[in-house]
Design an enzyme around this catalytic site. Sequence first.
Site, PDB file in Angstrom:
ATOM      1  N   ASP A 234       0.838  -1.198   0.000  1.00  0.00           N
ATOM      2  CA  ASP A 234       0.000   0.000   0.000  1.00  0.00           C
ATOM      3  C   ASP A 234       0.874   1.250   0.000  1.00  0.00           C
ATOM      4  OD1 ASP A 234      -1.984   1.864   0.224  1.00  0.00           O
ATOM      5  OD2 ASP A 234      -2.606   1.306   2.263  1.00  0.00           O
ATOM      6  N   LYS A 241       1.495   7.795   0.650  1.00  0.00           N
ATOM      7  CA  LYS A 241       1.838   7.773   2.067  1.00  0.00           C
ATOM      8  C   LYS A 241       3.232   8.364   2.240  1.00  0.00           C
ATOM      9  CE  LYS A 241      -0.450   3.488   3.630  1.00  0.00           C
ATOM     10  NZ  LYS A 241      -1.380   4.074   4.584  1.00  0.00           N
ATOM     11  N   ASP A 311      -5.675   6.477  -0.533  1.00  0.00           N
ATOM     12  CA  ASP A 311      -5.091   5.643   0.510  1.00  0.00           C
ATOM     13  C   ASP A 311      -6.164   4.888   1.300  1.00  0.00           C
ATOM     14  OD1 ASP A 311      -3.132   4.480   2.025  1.00  0.00           O
ATOM     15  OD2 ASP A 311      -2.617   6.287   3.160  1.00  0.00           O
ATOM     16  N   ARG A 315     -11.120  -0.518   1.861  1.00  0.00           N
ATOM     17  CA  ARG A 315     -12.585  -0.624   1.903  1.00  0.00           C
ATOM     18  C   ARG A 315     -13.167  -0.734   0.497  1.00  0.00           C
ATOM     19  NH1 ARG A 315     -13.083   4.764   5.263  1.00  0.00           N
ATOM     20  NH2 ARG A 315     -10.949   4.112   5.718  1.00  0.00           N
TER      21      ARG A 315
HETATM   22  N1  BES Z   1      -3.474   0.011   5.157  1.00  0.00           N
HETATM   23  C1  BES Z   1      -3.871   1.268   5.664  1.00  0.00           C
HETATM   24  C2  BES Z   1      -4.230   1.236   7.134  1.00  0.00           C
HETATM   25  C3  BES Z   1      -3.145   0.975   8.121  1.00  0.00           C
HETATM   26  C4  BES Z   1      -2.130   1.892   8.318  1.00  0.00           C
HETATM   27  C5  BES Z   1      -3.206  -0.153   8.904  1.00  0.00           C
HETATM   28  C6  BES Z   1      -1.162   1.649   9.252  1.00  0.00           C
HETATM   29  C7  BES Z   1      -2.255  -0.394   9.838  1.00  0.00           C
HETATM   30  C8  BES Z   1      -1.221   0.502  10.010  1.00  0.00           C
HETATM   31  C9  BES Z   1      -5.103   1.772   4.926  1.00  0.00           C
HETATM   32  O1  BES Z   1      -5.188   1.434   3.584  1.00  0.00           O
HETATM   33  C10 BES Z   1      -5.079   3.252   5.019  1.00  0.00           C
HETATM   34  O2  BES Z   1      -4.175   3.840   4.499  1.00  0.00           O
HETATM   35  N2  BES Z   1      -6.051   3.847   5.685  1.00  0.00           N
HETATM   36  C11 BES Z   1      -6.123   5.241   5.877  1.00  0.00           C
HETATM   37  C12 BES Z   1      -7.545   5.685   5.603  1.00  0.00           C
HETATM   38  C13 BES Z   1      -7.737   7.167   5.557  1.00  0.00           C
HETATM   39  C14 BES Z   1      -7.038   7.729   4.353  1.00  0.00           C
HETATM   40  C15 BES Z   1      -9.219   7.454   5.521  1.00  0.00           C
HETATM   41  C16 BES Z   1      -5.715   5.555   7.298  1.00  0.00           C
HETATM   42  O3  BES Z   1      -6.104   4.816   8.208  1.00  0.00           O
HETATM   43  O4  BES Z   1      -4.988   6.513   7.502  1.00  0.00           O
HETATM   44 ZN    ZN Z   2      -4.231  -0.282   3.010  1.00  0.00          ZN
HETATM   45 MN    MN Z   3      -4.150   2.762   2.321  1.00  0.00          MN
END
Ligand code: BES
Ligand code: ZN
Ligand code: MN
Length: 462
Positions: A234, A241, A311, A315
């Site tokens: 990711d 990120k 990011d 979902r």
């Molecule tokens: N894979 C990440 C979530 C994640 C980050 C899990 C660090 C465990 C450790 C997910 O795809 C993500 O980036 N989520 C974002 C969502 C936001 C942009 C609404 C997040 O949680 O920051």
């Molecule tokens: Zn992710």
């Molecule tokens: Mn993500």
Amino acid sequence: MSKLTFAAADGTSRPLYLVTKEGLAVFLSVLEPAARAWVEAAGFAAKAGETVLIPGADGAIMAAAGGLGDARDWERKRFAVALLRGKLPGGLWRLETELADTRLAEAALGWLLAGYRFDRYASAPGPKADLVAPAGVDAGRLETIAAGEALARDLINTPASDMGPDELEAAARDLAGRFGAAVTVTEGEALLEANLPMIHAVGRASPRAPRLIDMSWGKSGPAVTLVGKGVCFDTGGLNLKPGASMGLMKKDMGGAANVLGLAQMLMASGAAMRLRVLIPAVENSVSGASFRPGDILTSRKGLTVEINNTDAEGRLVLADALALADEGSPELIVSMATLTGAARVAVGPDLAPFYATADMDAAALEAAAADVRDPVWRMPFWEPYETMIEPGIADLDNAPSGGFAGSITAALFLRRFVTNCPRYMHFDIYGWTPKSEPGRPKGGAAQGIRALFEALPGMVGR
Ligand code: BES
Ligand code: ZN
Ligand code: MN
């Protein structure tokens, strides 16, 4: 190499006395005088993980005592027995202990889990000590659990360079092959024809084609569908990120790894259910073909989704897989995903936060989790926050602004795609042990799957 099984009971074994602080005085009082003098002189205090090797008259080691600490240590640390394994010399050991039932099973499982090694890239010799399975535990079941945990860890630990969508598919096919399960895979442009558009959109920027892996097993019994987030890496997509946040993102297929580990446990134990495992496997990459902030995607279910952050990709891929799962009308759908950073902020790396539409399922899971020391924490599908995931010009917003309740809004988003199956559970796991704990080395982690393995058969088909 990992050593995740008990030793055959033939051959002579030496006793490993498990001693709690509370039981130390009694333990000393029943030892032979010479052994007692030795153990006392060594200052053995039964601290968690403390060991003392006890010689016989000829000077050879004839026994060992291992500390389990006090009641507070038991609450605070799981699997103290895992600490002991690495400190014992090679050969065959047997447990001498007052522990029984779930505590004895925990001790035996802790021993097995201490045998895990990730040695794909550098040799990592396993512990030398082996254990005869203690009487009173279901040894085969514990070995099945340890092997499922190890599978999940291995898949997560393998870096994205060797664990892309293709390799994740190969892992699923390998698992299916070992248990006679069927696998179909929908890959690349075929995702569009099969109406899985969001899996395609998230994965299309990568030269490693996105796909949906669909595995099924079992001829009779209640239908259970497991859905696992398989984002093999990711980057965050165009809303990239920052480096520090990207560092661990090989673990973003942790949901897929966990449902495969759970599926292995269920199949190996011959669970009486019809099992289906759906894994959207993609890489969230950056290229000219990336999906963009502001894009509006139409999902399999027909709901439109405005992309406010690329990011928030998990979902999206899960939504199409969940819609497909829901069309099959199973009795229960369970999704597992490293879905949000907010979940980690809320409960840290130990607890697996989960959501359940049915209170009965939540209660069953919580009871099992306590028994098998696989801690979970229920979170709410908080209805009033539904408005947070509704933007102006589409049905749904994938990344609500405001920074509130990130794990809950992600769970609510997923629930929109499960409208047919009344029983839905979702786990927003971390999938990683940040610092080594007994039986849980730093690295990929199984979370919630021992509790599910324990609870599922009783939850369905009643
Ligand atoms: N894979 C990440 C979530 C994640 C980050 C899990 C660090 C465990 C450790 C997910 O795809 C993500 O980036 N989520 C974002 C969502 C936001 C942009 C609404 C997040 O949680 O920051
Ligand atoms: Zn992710
Ligand atoms: Mn993500």
